[in-house]
Write a protein that holds these residues in place. Structure first.
Motif, PDB file in Angstrom:
ATOM      1  N   ILE A  86      -6.819  -0.911  -3.043  1.00 49.01           N
ATOM      2  CA  ILE A  86      -6.836  -1.514  -1.707  1.00 49.01           C
ATOM      3  C   ILE A  86      -7.193  -2.990  -1.786  1.00 49.01           C
ATOM      4  O   ILE A  86      -6.543  -3.836  -1.153  1.00 49.01           O
ATOM      5  N   ILE A  87      -8.197  -3.321  -2.575  1.00 49.25           N
ATOM      6  CA  ILE A  87      -8.615  -4.721  -2.723  1.00 49.25           C
ATOM      7  C   ILE A  87      -7.505  -5.542  -3.367  1.00 49.25           C
ATOM      8  O   ILE A  87      -7.193  -6.650  -2.916  1.00 49.25           O
ATOM      9  N   THR A  88      -6.884  -4.995  -4.413  1.00 49.89           N
ATOM     10  CA  THR A  88      -5.791  -5.705  -5.085  1.00 49.89           C
ATOM     11  C   THR A  88      -4.597  -5.874  -4.153  1.00 49.89           C
ATOM     12  O   THR A  88      -3.955  -6.932  -4.139  1.00 49.89           O
ATOM     13  N   ALA A  89      -4.295  -4.858  -3.362  1.00 48.40           N
ATOM     14  CA  ALA A  89      -3.184  -4.958  -2.409  1.00 48.40           C
ATOM     15  C   ALA A  89      -3.463  -6.033  -1.362  1.00 48.40           C
ATOM     16  O   ALA A  89      -2.563  -6.801  -0.996  1.00 48.40           O
ATOM     17  N   ALA A  90      -4.702  -6.121  -0.907  1.00 49.27           N
ATOM     18  CA  ALA A  90      -5.049  -7.157   0.073  1.00 49.27           C
ATOM     19  C   ALA A  90      -4.883  -8.545  -0.537  1.00 49.27           C
ATOM     20  O   ALA A  90      -4.382  -9.463   0.123  1.00 49.27           O
ATOM     21  N   ALA A  91      -5.267  -8.700  -1.795  1.00 49.29           N
ATOM     22  CA  ALA A  91      -5.104  -9.997  -2.462  1.00 49.29           C
ATOM     23  C   ALA A  91      -3.635 -10.340  -2.660  1.00 49.29           C
ATOM     24  O   ALA A  91      -3.231 -11.501  -2.515  1.00 49.29           O
ATOM     25  N   MET A  92      -2.811  -9.349  -2.985  1.00 48.75           N
ATOM     26  CA  MET A  92      -1.385  -9.603  -3.199  1.00 48.75           C
ATOM     27  C   MET A  92      -0.663  -9.901  -1.889  1.00 48.75           C
ATOM     28  O   MET A  92       0.323 -10.624  -1.884  1.00 48.75           O
ATOM     29  N   ALA A  93      -1.133  -9.338  -0.780  1.00 44.53           N
ATOM     30  CA  ALA A  93      -0.456  -9.494   0.506  1.00 44.53           C
ATOM     31  C   ALA A  93      -0.673 -10.869   1.125  1.00 44.53           C
ATOM     32  O   ALA A  93      -0.110 -11.150   2.178  1.00 44.53           O
ATOM     33  N   THR A  95       0.467 -13.698   0.066  1.00 42.06           N
ATOM     34  CA  THR A  95       1.725 -14.440   0.032  1.00 42.06           C
ATOM     35  C   THR A  95       2.876 -13.541   0.467  1.00 42.06           C
ATOM     36  O   THR A  95       2.797 -12.322   0.376  1.00 42.06           O
ATOM     37  N   ILE A  96       3.947 -14.148   0.901  1.00 42.48           N
ATOM     38  CA  ILE A  96       5.116 -13.380   1.338  1.00 42.48           C
ATOM     39  C   ILE A  96       5.741 -12.646   0.158  1.00 42.48           C
ATOM     40  O   ILE A  96       6.137 -11.490   0.285  1.00 42.48           O
ATOM     41  N   ILE A  97       5.824 -13.280  -0.988  1.00 39.23           N
ATOM     42  CA  ILE A  97       6.392 -12.634  -2.171  1.00 39.23           C
ATOM     43  C   ILE A  97       5.512 -11.473  -2.632  1.00 39.23           C
ATOM     44  O   ILE A  97       5.997 -10.490  -3.168  1.00 39.23           O
ATOM     45  N   GLY A  98       4.224 -11.561  -2.382  1.00 43.89           N
ATOM     46  CA  GLY A  98       3.301 -10.524  -2.812  1.00 43.89           C
ATOM     47  C   GLY A  98       3.268  -9.292  -1.926  1.00 43.89           C
ATOM     48  O   GLY A  98       2.703  -8.265  -2.316  1.00 43.89           O
ATOM     49  N   PRO A 100       5.678  -7.024  -1.052  1.00 43.43           N
ATOM     50  CA  PRO A 100       6.212  -5.804  -1.681  1.00 43.43           C
ATOM     51  C   PRO A 100       5.320  -5.297  -2.813  1.00 43.43           C
ATOM     52  O   PRO A 100       5.194  -4.093  -3.030  1.00 43.43           O
ATOM     53  N   LEU A 101       4.684  -6.214  -3.524  1.00 45.06           N
ATOM     54  CA  LEU A 101       3.775  -5.808  -4.596  1.00 45.06           C
ATOM     55  C   LEU A 101       2.538  -5.130  -4.023  1.00 45.06           C
ATOM     56  O   LEU A 101       2.020  -4.165  -4.593  1.00 45.06           O
ATOM     57  N   ALA A 102       2.065  -5.624  -2.886  1.00 42.33           N
ATOM     58  CA  ALA A 102       0.925  -4.993  -2.227  1.00 42.33           C
ATOM     59  C   ALA A 102       1.296  -3.583  -1.766  1.00 42.33           C
ATOM     60  O   ALA A 102       0.492  -2.656  -1.896  1.00 42.33           O
ATOM     61  N   LEU A 103       2.509  -3.411  -1.262  1.00 44.33           N
ATOM     62  CA  LEU A 103       2.951  -2.079  -0.851  1.00 44.33           C
ATOM     63  C   LEU A 103       3.043  -1.133  -2.041  1.00 44.33           C
ATOM     64  O   LEU A 103       2.703   0.051  -1.937  1.00 44.33           O
ATOM     65  N   ALA A 104       3.494  -1.648  -3.187  1.00 41.59           N
ATOM     66  CA  ALA A 104       3.532  -0.823  -4.401  1.00 41.59           C
ATOM     67  C   ALA A 104       2.124  -0.431  -4.825  1.00 41.59           C
ATOM     68  O   ALA A 104       1.889   0.689  -5.281  1.00 41.59           O
ATOM     69  N   ASN A 105       1.191  -1.345  -4.683  1.00 38.48           N
ATOM     70  CA  ASN A 105      -0.199  -1.047  -5.014  1.00 38.48           C
ATOM     71  C   ASN A 105      -0.750   0.022  -4.079  1.00 38.48           C
ATOM     72  O   ASN A 105      -1.488   0.912  -4.507  1.00 38.48           O
TER      73      ASN A 105
END
Length: 136
Positions: A86-93, A95-98, A100-105
């Motif tokens: 959850i913390i990593t997804a919040a950090a990835m989200a 940026t706009i590019i991040g 989809p990566l946050a959703l994968a997390n």
């Protein structure tokens, strides 16, 4: 598109995440009594390495051992892994590019929270490779 997202995921954290789960799996195999957790850790590692285009489903049939193992897993590891995702997804989200990566997390949370009795399968069904196989 999935290949591009998987490559971006691999570069920006997927490789390290998969390596972490693989090391945990090796440690579980060394400790012998935790071998079922080792299999689960390797399953999560493969999913963390290439998450786009795959999903998690329940294995069919009753699994009382999986329920007991999942309770132990949640108490020892699952909560902390879910919080980390959850913390990593919040950090990835951020940026706009991040996003989809946050959703994968976030997609990794169910399998990292209760991994026993789960199976990772492709999202799309396999396509017949020959014309003869396509006809009934």
């Amino acid at each position: 598109m999935r290949v591009i997202l998987n490559v971006i995921w691999l570069v920006f954290g997927g490789l390290w995440l998969a390596l972490g789960y693989a090391v945990a799996g090796i440690l579980c195999f060394v400790l012998i009594i935790t071998i079922p957790f080792g299999f689960a850790a390797f399953r999560i590692a493969s999913y963390a390495l290439w998450p786009f285009g795959r999903t998690i489903v329940e294995k069919p049939g009753p699994r009382p051992g999986a329920v007991i193992g999942n309770v132990i897993w949640v108490l020892l590891f699952g909560i902390w892994l879910a919080i980390g995702h959850i913390i990593t997804a919040a950090a990835m989200a951020v940026t706009i590019i991040g996003i989809p990566l946050a959703l994968a997390n976030l997609k990794l949370i169910p399998v990292s929270l209760v991994p026993l009795g789960k199976e990772i399968v492709p999202v799309d069904p396999p396509v017949p490779t020959t014309r003869a196989a396509a006809w009934p």
